[in-house]
Design an enzyme around this catalytic site. Structure first.
Site, PDB file in Angstrom:
ATOM      1  N   LYS A 101       0.843  -1.201   0.000  1.00 39.07           N
ATOM      2  CA  LYS A 101       0.000   0.000   0.000  1.00 39.07           C
ATOM      3  C   LYS A 101       0.878   1.251   0.000  1.00 39.07           C
ATOM      4  O   LYS A 101       0.642   2.205  -0.732  1.00 39.07           O
ATOM      5  CB  LYS A 101      -0.926  -0.007   1.238  1.00 39.07           C
ATOM      6  CG  LYS A 101      -2.042  -1.042   1.140  1.00 39.07           C
ATOM      7  CD  LYS A 101      -2.779  -1.252   2.460  1.00 39.07           C
ATOM      8  CE  LYS A 101      -3.789  -2.394   2.314  1.00 39.07           C
ATOM      9  NZ  LYS A 101      -4.486  -2.758   3.546  1.00 39.07           N
ATOM     10  N   GLN A 124      -4.720  -1.739   9.814  1.00 38.97           N
ATOM     11  CA  GLN A 124      -4.662  -3.040   9.144  1.00 38.97           C
ATOM     12  C   GLN A 124      -5.253  -4.128  10.043  1.00 38.97           C
ATOM     13  O   GLN A 124      -4.930  -4.210  11.231  1.00 38.97           O
ATOM     14  CB  GLN A 124      -3.194  -3.370   8.782  1.00 38.97           C
ATOM     15  CG  GLN A 124      -3.020  -4.641   7.976  1.00 38.97           C
ATOM     16  CD  GLN A 124      -3.609  -4.567   6.559  1.00 38.97           C
ATOM     17  OE1 GLN A 124      -3.741  -3.497   5.969  1.00 38.97           O
ATOM     18  NE2 GLN A 124      -3.984  -5.719   6.032  1.00 38.97           N
ATOM     19  N   ASP A 184     -11.146   2.885   4.655  1.00 40.45           N
ATOM     20  CA  ASP A 184     -11.694   1.542   4.406  1.00 40.45           C
ATOM     21  C   ASP A 184     -13.217   1.549   4.316  1.00 40.45           C
ATOM     22  O   ASP A 184     -13.808   0.548   3.890  1.00 40.45           O
ATOM     23  CB  ASP A 184     -11.332   0.609   5.573  1.00 40.45           C
ATOM     24  CG  ASP A 184     -10.007  -0.105   5.380  1.00 40.45           C
ATOM     25  OD1 ASP A 184      -9.758  -0.582   4.261  1.00 40.45           O
ATOM     26  OD2 ASP A 184      -9.247  -0.204   6.356  1.00 40.45           O
TER      27      ASP A 184
END
Ligand code: GUN
Length: 280
Positions: free
Chosen positions: A49, A93, A116
């Protein structure tokens, strides 16, 4: 004839366009990724990422905490990031270590910085049929891929295997809002193949070898979200590509299908949040 759907090519196409847009920004978005512990797969995802953000000119930072960090310290950090005007996108994460309450952590992220789309507010919008700040990355990537190959979901029976908050649940809502008929199956579903065989589009997000040739009907579209290493160390997905592939109209490979689309969606979301909330 079977078409193998190329997630890498679509990722590259979308990110090339995004880079042109970013090049025009005087101030760039800043994505902060919080990683707790040293799960090897998570480390790889997080580094990928950051690498992609760097290539695009998005500012990015990885904050890595040891696995035994307290929930309180993590919540304090998220609070600081929420209040830091230079930070425009926050990603924690998953998975988190067991002693940390995942819901508390996600709920602490400001919905305007929730890249997200996992906070209760953003998921609430989604489940109410309204637009969240951004859509969760993997479901968004899957819909972009279906769109690229002109696969319309309206009126189709889409069977999702897997009911996670990351993929199955948000994806079901996004498909419903596009007028698909959606069935979610999971580990307690009886006679799984009886249901999957009725799918026009089968989306498997389980993380183990599960979908065989007798699980699908002829000309089904198969989307494989699973990714793991098999007993020989080979990267593979939920679907037995060799036996299932020839029976499908479209199928995603692993690697090179959904994975690249998830990361592309994260970059798109980072810029969308920036434009919606922070750009003057
Ligand atoms: N772990 C696996 N997939 C994801 C994702 O899309 N977002 C986050 N935050 N963690 C993940």
């Amino acid at each position: 004839m079977t078409v193998v759907m190329d997630g890498k090519a679509l990722r590259d196409k979308l990110l090339e366009k995004l880079k042109l847009k970013l090049d025009k920004f005087e101030v760039k978005p800043t994505l902060v990724v919080v990683l707790v512990g040293d799960n090897p797969a998570s480390k790889i995802y997080v580094n990928n990422k950051k690498k992609m953000a760097d290539e695009l000119g998005i500012n990015s930072e990885i904050i890595n905490y040891p696995a035994d960090i307290s929930e309180e310290i993590l919540l304090d950090k998220i609070n600081d990031l929420n209040n830091d005007d230079s930070v425009t996108a926050i990603l924690v994460q998953l998975p988190l270590p067991k002693h940390i309450n995942k819901f508390n952590v996600i709920n602490a992220i400001s919905p305007e910085k929730d890249v997200d789309g996992f906070t209760p507010k953003n998921l609430g919008f989604l489940f109410a049929g309204e637009e969240p700040y951004v859509y969760p990355c993997t479901p968004k990537g899957i819909l972009l891929l279906l769109d690229e190959y002109h696969i319309d979901v309206e009126g189709k029976h889409v069977v999702i295997v897997g009911r996670s908050n990351i993929v199955g649940k948000p994806l079901s809502q996004m498909l419903l809002s596009k007028n698909a008929t959606v069935t979610i199956c999971h580990s307690h579903t009886k006679d799984l193949s009886d249901t999957t065989k009725t799918a026009d589009i089968l989306i498997s997000a389980v993380g183990k070898k599960i979908i065989e040739e007798n699980f699908i009907k002829q000309n089904c579209v198969v989307i494989d979200v699973g990714i793991f290493k098999d007993e020989n160390g080979k990267t593979r997905g939920d679907v037995n590509f060799e036996s299932v592939g020839p029976k499908t109209s479209f199928i995603t490979p692993v690697p090179g299908g959904v994975g690249p689309m998830t990361i592309a969606s994260l970059m798109l979301n980072t810029v969308e949040l920036f434009e919606k909330t922070f750009a003057e």
